[in-house]
Design an enzyme around this catalytic site. Structure first.
Site, PDB file in Angstrom:
ATOM      1  N   SER A  72       0.826  -1.211   0.000  1.00 35.32           N
ATOM      2  CA  SER A  72       0.000   0.000   0.000  1.00 35.32           C
ATOM      3  C   SER A  72       0.866   1.268   0.000  1.00 35.32           C
ATOM      4  O   SER A  72       1.659   1.472  -0.920  1.00 35.32           O
ATOM      5  CB  SER A  72      -0.962  -0.049   1.187  1.00 35.32           C
ATOM      6  N   ASP A 110      -9.948  -4.861  -4.497  1.00 36.99           N
ATOM      7  CA  ASP A 110      -9.261  -4.050  -3.497  1.00 36.99           C
ATOM      8  C   ASP A 110     -10.173  -2.879  -3.169  1.00 36.99           C
ATOM      9  O   ASP A 110     -10.500  -2.082  -4.043  1.00 36.99           O
ATOM     10  CB  ASP A 110      -7.918  -3.562  -4.055  1.00 36.99           C
ATOM     11  N   HIS A 145      -7.249  -5.870  -0.026  1.00 37.21           N
ATOM     12  CA  HIS A 145      -6.127  -4.928  -0.015  1.00 37.21           C
ATOM     13  C   HIS A 145      -4.911  -5.420   0.775  1.00 37.21           C
ATOM     14  O   HIS A 145      -3.780  -5.363   0.300  1.00 37.21           O
ATOM     15  CB  HIS A 145      -6.584  -3.571   0.535  1.00 37.21           C
TER      16      HIS A 145
END
Length: 248
Positions: free
Chosen positions: A96, A196, A226
């Site tokens: 991320s 996601d 995610h």
């Protein structure tokens, strides 16, 4: 800061190993818990692995509010320098916003051995719109974005509140990174979850299109959301990462 303020499981981690280092970076509002097992598995293959806790993370949201993206950059640069002192070559892997910071490092340190990106972020249109509606209001915190995980009974150690100010920081960091993507030439392995709910999968498509690495691969994850390093595809991600490290 007082180590007693750091949540259990959110501490930085370090595994000594051979002369190849891997810097492992967690994401926005999350902690090292989300990438610990991933980092440990890499270390079990003999690599030297460092996973720093980003400033303001793993304590309480008010601490994060006081930090900025410049602090996070300093954190990852310090981690990189530590590994460079001990290792002949260094890879960087990030989940991320950890992926965003990985891109930042590869733009400015072209001698990296390679990068691994897991649902990396360079543009979050919905967050940007949300931030614009909140930034001038008195409200300091909004609901958190952690634990986007498909695997049942699996929880990410992350804040249940997101500082509005910090949203501005990640948005600024992404803009900084996005404009220099074409300067990246190191080998790159990208993972992108098809479903996601935090970072649109189009981010990974955009990144792989823009970077100029001769060796680059995008792998789609079909069974994770995610936080893929805690999700169903974790063993697959670890296996592919180790193959990547060995091939370079």
């Amino acid at each position: 800061m007082d180590s007693s303020q750091i949540q259990k499981g959110a501490e930085s981690f370090y595994f000594p190993g051979n002369k190849t280092g891997v810097l492992v970076l967690h994401g926005f509002t999350g902690t090292t818990q989300s990438v610990y097992e991933y980092g440990k598995a890499i270390a079990e293959e003999g690599y030297t692995v460092l996973g720093p806790r980003l400033t303001g993370h793993g304590t309480f949201p008010e601490q994060m509010e006081m930090a900025s993206y410049l602090d996070w950059i300093k954190d990852v640069e310090a981690g990189l320098e530590k590994l460079k002192e001990m290792c002949d070559k260094v890879y960087v892997a990030g989940l991320s916003m950890g992926g965003t910071l990985t891109l930042y490092l590869s733009e400015r340190y072209p001698n990296l051995a390679g990068i691994i990106l897991i649902n990396a972020a360079v543009e979050l249109p919905k967050m940007n719109e949300y931030y614009e509606t909140k930034k001038d209001k008195a409200e300091r915190f909004v609901p958190g974005i952690g634990s986007d995980i498909k695997k049942p009974n699996t929880i990410e150690l992350a804040y249940d509140q997101t500082p509005v100010k910090s949203m501005g920081d990640i948005l600024e960091l992404m803009e900084l990174v996005k404009i220099k993507l074409t300067e990246i030439k190191v080998p790159a392995l990208l993972f992108s979850s098809i479903d996601d709910h935090v970072v649109p999968p189009e981010n990974s498509e955009y990144i792989i299109d823009k970077i100029r690495s001769e060796q680059k691969e995008l792998i789609h994850l079909e069974n994770s959301y995610h936080v893929a390093t805690l999700d169903n595809d974790k063993p697959f991600i670890i296996s592919k990462t180790i193959d990547f490290l060995k091939s370079n």
